[in-house]
Design an enzyme around this catalytic site. Structure first.
Site, PDB file in Angstrom:
ATOM      1  N   LYS A 295     -10.082   0.400  -2.623  1.00  0.00           N
ATOM      2  CA  LYS A 295     -10.003   0.118  -1.187  1.00  0.00           C
ATOM      3  C   LYS A 295     -10.413   1.366  -0.424  1.00  0.00           C
ATOM      4  O   LYS A 295      -9.868   2.452  -0.639  1.00  0.00           O
ATOM      5  CB  LYS A 295      -8.590  -0.296  -0.786  1.00  0.00           C
ATOM      6  CG  LYS A 295      -8.430  -0.535   0.719  1.00  0.00           C
ATOM      7  CD  LYS A 295      -7.039  -1.055   1.060  1.00  0.00           C
ATOM      8  CE  LYS A 295      -6.804  -1.113   2.567  1.00  0.00           C
ATOM      9  NZ  LYS A 295      -5.469  -1.639   2.916  1.00  0.00           N
TER      10      LYS A 295
ATOM     11  N   LYS B 111      -6.689   3.457  -3.485  1.00  0.00           N
ATOM     12  CA  LYS B 111      -7.103   3.457  -2.076  1.00  0.00           C
ATOM     13  C   LYS B 111      -7.330   4.893  -1.627  1.00  0.00           C
ATOM     14  O   LYS B 111      -6.570   5.793  -1.977  1.00  0.00           O
ATOM     15  CB  LYS B 111      -6.015   2.778  -1.241  1.00  0.00           C
ATOM     16  CG  LYS B 111      -6.232   2.772   0.261  1.00  0.00           C
ATOM     17  CD  LYS B 111      -5.099   2.007   0.937  1.00  0.00           C
ATOM     18  CE  LYS B 111      -5.085   2.206   2.447  1.00  0.00           C
ATOM     19  NZ  LYS B 111      -3.982   1.483   3.102  1.00  0.00           N
TER      20      LYS B 111
ATOM     21  N   ASP C 153       0.871  -1.185   0.000  1.00  0.00           N
ATOM     22  CA  ASP C 153       0.000   0.000   0.000  1.00  0.00           C
ATOM     23  C   ASP C 153       0.903   1.228   0.000  1.00  0.00           C
ATOM     24  O   ASP C 153       1.466   1.586   1.033  1.00  0.00           O
ATOM     25  CB  ASP C 153      -0.897   0.018   1.239  1.00  0.00           C
ATOM     26  CG  ASP C 153      -1.962  -1.082   1.228  1.00  0.00           C
ATOM     27  OD1 ASP C 153      -1.671  -2.190   0.711  1.00  0.00           O
ATOM     28  OD2 ASP C 153      -3.066  -0.841   1.750  1.00  0.00           O
TER      29      ASP C 153
END
Length: 214
Positions: free
Chosen positions: A180, A151, A89
């Site tokens: 996400k 995300k 991430d």
């Protein structure tokens, strides 16, 4: 809906200890969450704790500000994979995006994706700092660079995920990448709504409350 399988069970605070990581991993195994998400220093330890389960390890890169050099982020990502992470991430360089240095942002994402190969790359665009147009561009750059996910947030900015942002991001990436939602996902109804709006993964430290519908 197996909501537990949408959850990246997360602890990223500066004060996280090995005991905190152990608790996180034990909870993830018990509740069969998709992954645990930790800072780089704890990747190998987390991996050792979940190794006999289906729980994956995700590591954050360039976290939480995104202002490191591309080379530093690439090294951090490669090391995390070598230490047992299956997912990365990463935080984009938000300042570069705002300066319209789009090639820089896209190339950075691409280099990290190339460095980690078939492992999953999630691109944190930190929506709370972006205009609607900048959010769209960040998603497009992520697609161009072959990222697997976009995300919403680090959870360390001025705001977390919103329903509106997830709708917007999904409208851009469609089925070419996943979304996400992260930051402020604290209860079952909120989590369920994000999934209905198109989120494929939820980043939260409230996973147990969510699955137990508390």
């Amino acid at each position: 809906m197996q909501i537990n399988k949408y959850i990246d069970h997360t602890i990223l605070k500066a004060t996280a200890t090995k005991a905190d990581i152990e608790k996180l991993c034990n909870e993830a195994v018990k509740y069969e969450f998709y992954s645990v998400c930790v800072n780089g220093a704890y990747v190998s330890y987390a991996k050792s704790l979940v190794k006999n389960s289906d729980v994956l390890v995700a590591a954050v890169v360039g976290f939480p500000l995104g202002q490191m050099t591309t080379e530093a982020k690439v090294f951090e990502a490669k090391e995390a994979i070598e230490n047992g992470a299956s997912e990365i991430d990463m935080v984009i360089n938000i300042g570069m995006l705002k300066d319209r240095e789009y090639d820089y942002v896209e190339n950075e994402i691409r280099k990290i994706k190339e460095a980690i190969g078939d492992n999953v790359l999630k691109v944190i665009i930190e929506t709370c700092y972006l205009t609607e147009e900048e959010k769209k561009i960040a998603c497009e750059l992520s697609l161009n660079a072959k990222a697997d996910f976009v995300k919403t947030s680090t959870g360390f900015g001025t705001g977390g995920a919103t329903f509106e942002d997830v709708i917007l991001m999904k409208s851009i990436v469609k089925d070419n990448a996943k979304v996400k939602a992260s930051g402020g996902v604290k209860d079952y109804e909120t989590a369920k709504k994000y999934i209905e709006l198109g989120a494929s993964r939820l980043g939260t430290s409230s996973g147990i409350s969510i699955v137990e519908k508390k």
